[in-house]
Design an enzyme around this catalytic site. Structure first.
Site, PDB file in Angstrom:
ATOM      1  N   ASN A 208      18.006  43.340  93.656  1.00 50.32           N
ATOM      2  CA  ASN A 208      18.659  44.379  94.436  1.00 50.32           C
ATOM      3  C   ASN A 208      17.884  45.675  94.370  1.00 50.32           C
ATOM      4  O   ASN A 208      16.930  45.801  93.613  1.00 50.32           O
ATOM      5  CB  ASN A 208      20.100  44.558  93.985  1.00 50.32           C
ATOM      6  N   PRO A 303      25.741  35.900  83.404  1.00 48.33           N
ATOM      7  CA  PRO A 303      26.615  36.493  82.384  1.00 48.33           C
ATOM      8  C   PRO A 303      26.839  37.965  82.686  1.00 48.33           C
ATOM      9  O   PRO A 303      25.955  38.630  83.238  1.00 48.33           O
ATOM     10  CB  PRO A 303      25.808  36.326  81.087  1.00 48.33           C
ATOM     11  N   PHE A 322      28.489  51.439  84.515  1.00 47.83           N
ATOM     12  CA  PHE A 322      28.294  52.116  85.788  1.00 47.83           C
ATOM     13  C   PHE A 322      28.917  51.246  86.862  1.00 47.83           C
ATOM     14  O   PHE A 322      29.010  50.029  86.712  1.00 47.83           O
ATOM     15  CB  PHE A 322      26.796  52.322  86.073  1.00 47.83           C
TER      16      PHE A 322
HETATM   17  O1  C5P Z   1      31.250  44.431  87.930  1.00 48.59           O
HETATM   18  P1  C5P Z   1      30.091  45.244  88.328  1.00 48.59           P
HETATM   19  O2  C5P Z   1      28.821  44.457  88.486  1.00 48.59           O
HETATM   20  O3  C5P Z   1      30.298  46.161  89.486  1.00 48.59           O
HETATM   21  O4  C5P Z   1      29.895  46.233  87.073  1.00 48.59           O
HETATM   22  C1  C5P Z   1      28.838  47.099  86.969  1.00 48.59           C
HETATM   23  C2  C5P Z   1      28.583  47.412  85.536  1.00 48.59           C
HETATM   24  O5  C5P Z   1      28.499  46.196  84.800  1.00 48.59           O
HETATM   25  C3  C5P Z   1      27.244  48.094  85.303  1.00 48.59           C
HETATM   26  O6  C5P Z   1      27.396  48.929  84.159  1.00 48.59           O
HETATM   27  C4  C5P Z   1      26.298  46.952  85.020  1.00 48.59           C
HETATM   28  O7  C5P Z   1      25.202  47.357  84.217  1.00 48.59           O
HETATM   29  C5  C5P Z   1      27.185  45.994  84.292  1.00 48.59           C
HETATM   30  N1  C5P Z   1      26.886  44.581  84.543  1.00 48.59           N
HETATM   31  C6  C5P Z   1      26.364  43.799  83.536  1.00 48.59           C
HETATM   32  N2  C5P Z   1      26.122  42.472  83.752  1.00 48.59           N
HETATM   33  C7  C5P Z   1      26.380  41.906  84.949  1.00 48.59           C
HETATM   34  C8  C5P Z   1      26.914  42.691  85.993  1.00 48.59           C
HETATM   35  C9  C5P Z   1      27.136  44.021  85.763  1.00 48.59           C
HETATM   36  O8  C5P Z   1      26.125  44.317  82.441  1.00 48.59           O
HETATM   37  N3  C5P Z   1      26.125  40.634  85.142  1.00 48.59           N
END
Ligand code: C5P
Length: 399
Positions: A208, A303, A322
């Site tokens: 992304n 994960p 975030f």
């Molecule tokens: O649920 P979402 O992806 O929107 O959440 C974003 C937050 O979760 C960010 O802090 C991101 O670094 C973390 N995140 C993570 N592992 C993932 C997805 C998101 O640590 N697989």
């Protein structure tokens, strides 16, 4: 209590219209307890008179590199040694280019080379110039050389345009110079930054649009505040901030493993990375050939690193995430805060030129009981504001 008591601040003024704010900056620095000496480039003197700066600083202004009279008093090497802080405000695009390439043909550029003081560069220029590729690359170079950028801010510009490039205000400069090196002393943070790349085949990936800049700025600001910082970075093109220990990874699973290897004993975890939520179920051994047929691909969830850290037996005392959202920002952020059991979440709207791949952002920060709005500003400034919020919530380690 003054915040800059007895600090020796050397202020370098270059030729931008924002130079008109520097007498006010000198006064604020002196009010905060600093001793101030001023160096001006010839172009700066077209915007503001040296006599004005002499009056507010209480010292003769320096401007010539080859000035027999000045060298007999406080010569350029003594001036470089005298300073605890060198602040260049306003810093024009030209000054930034010269600093980034180590020029030594005028007094200010020479001082920047000759000093061991911390160097803070406060850009001020037209928004298109600020967004230009040469300025962007020179700023990256400055940061890689260990100088820090303060700002710029967004808003109405002297040229009548509106955008990023305004010099930050004198009180923001004073705040950034104020000693916060003890704020997080004794604490260790693990920070994730950047995107992850999930391989489809040996040459393609799912990923992304994350530059990694917000996470790198936060790692830099935490280190500046005295914390030890382990930065786990996805594939990005950014220099490691001073004092930060970095581990590079590609995929979400590699990021999880690198985080878990560092989480024991950490006091804080901040997940800034834009982790890919899904990865291809299988990775082709060879490049997938193009055909006219539609290509179906099964994706499996990655994960959730943040959630894993939050429920880990060695959970750090502060876990922050975030959230990039395209709508219902506050609601989505609060839900994420609860679902992932976070202490803090910083949320931003994506789109409208904000957040991804740019130098500015605006954040809404939530804890279960509080809400902070951090208006649109340079990511480096936002990171410092976040560090203040984080530091308030860390248990004291007594220095
Ligand atoms: O649920 P979402 O992806 O929107 O959440 C974003 C937050 O979760 C960010 O802090 C991101 O670094 C973390 N995140 C993570 N592992 C993932 C997805 C998101 O640590 N697989």
């Amino acid at each position: 209590m003054t915040t800059l008591a007895d600090k020796k601040v050397l202020l370098g003024i270059t030729g931008g219209i924002a130079a008109y704010k520097t007498p006010e900056l000198v006064r604020r620095l002196r009010d905060a307890g600093a001793q101030v000496r001023v160096v001006m480039t010839p172009a700066a003197q077209a915007f503001i008179a040296p006599l004005t700066l002499q009056a507010v600083s209480g010292h003769r202004v320096h401007s010539e590199l080859l000035d027999a009279e000045a060298e007999a008093g406080m010569g350029h090497i003594e001036l470089a040694r005298w300073a605890d802080e060198l602040v260049i405000a306003p810093a024009t695009a030209h000054a930034i280019a010269r600093l980034a390439h180590g020029f030594a043909d005028d007094l200010l550029a020479t001082l920047a080379l000759a000093t061991e003081a911390r160097i803070s560069v406060v850009p001020a220029m037209n928004r298109v110039m600020w967004a230009s590729r040469p300025v962007t690359e020179n700023c990256q170079r400055l940061e890689a050389l260990g100088m820090r950028l303060l700002g710029p801010a967004s808003g109405e510009q002297a040229c009548g345009e509106v955008g990023a490039g305004r010099m930050i205000e004198p009180d923001q400069i004073v705040a950034a110079l104020s000693d916060k090196t003890d704020l997080l002393a004794g604490h260790r943070f693990v920070v994730t930054a950047g995107p992850t790349h999930e391989a489809l085949d040996p040459v393609r990936f799912l990923g992304n649009r994350s530059s990694g800049r917000m996470g790198f700025c936060l790692a830099a600001a935490l280190a500046e505040a005295g914390a030890r910082v382990d930065l786990v970075a996805g594939p990005v093109n950014l220099a490691t901030p001073p004092g930060v220990s970095r581990c590079d990874v590609q995929s979400a699973r590699e990021m999880l493993a690198a985080v878990m290897a560092r989480i024991e004993g950490a006091d804080g975890f901040v997940g800034v990375a834009a982790v890919a939520d899904y990865r291809p179920e299988s990775v082709a051994d060879h490049k997938i050939k193009k055909s006219d047929e539609a290509l179906a691909m099964r994706l499996v969830p990655n994960p959730d690193i943040l959630a894993e850290v939050s429920k880990h037996p060695a959970r750090p005392s502060l876990v922050m995430g975030f959230a990039a959202e395209t709508r219902d920002l506050a609601e989505a952020a609060r839900q994420k805060l609860a679902r992932k059991q976070l202490d803090l979440i910083a949320a931003n709207l994506v789109g409208d030129g904000l957040a991804f791949d740019c130098k500015e952002n605006a954040l809404e920060v939530f804890s279960t009981e509080r809400h902070w709005s951090l208006p649109q500003q340079a990511k480096s400034m936002l990171a410092r504001a976040l560090v203040d919020i984080i530091a308030e919530r860390m248990p004291s380690k007594g220095g």
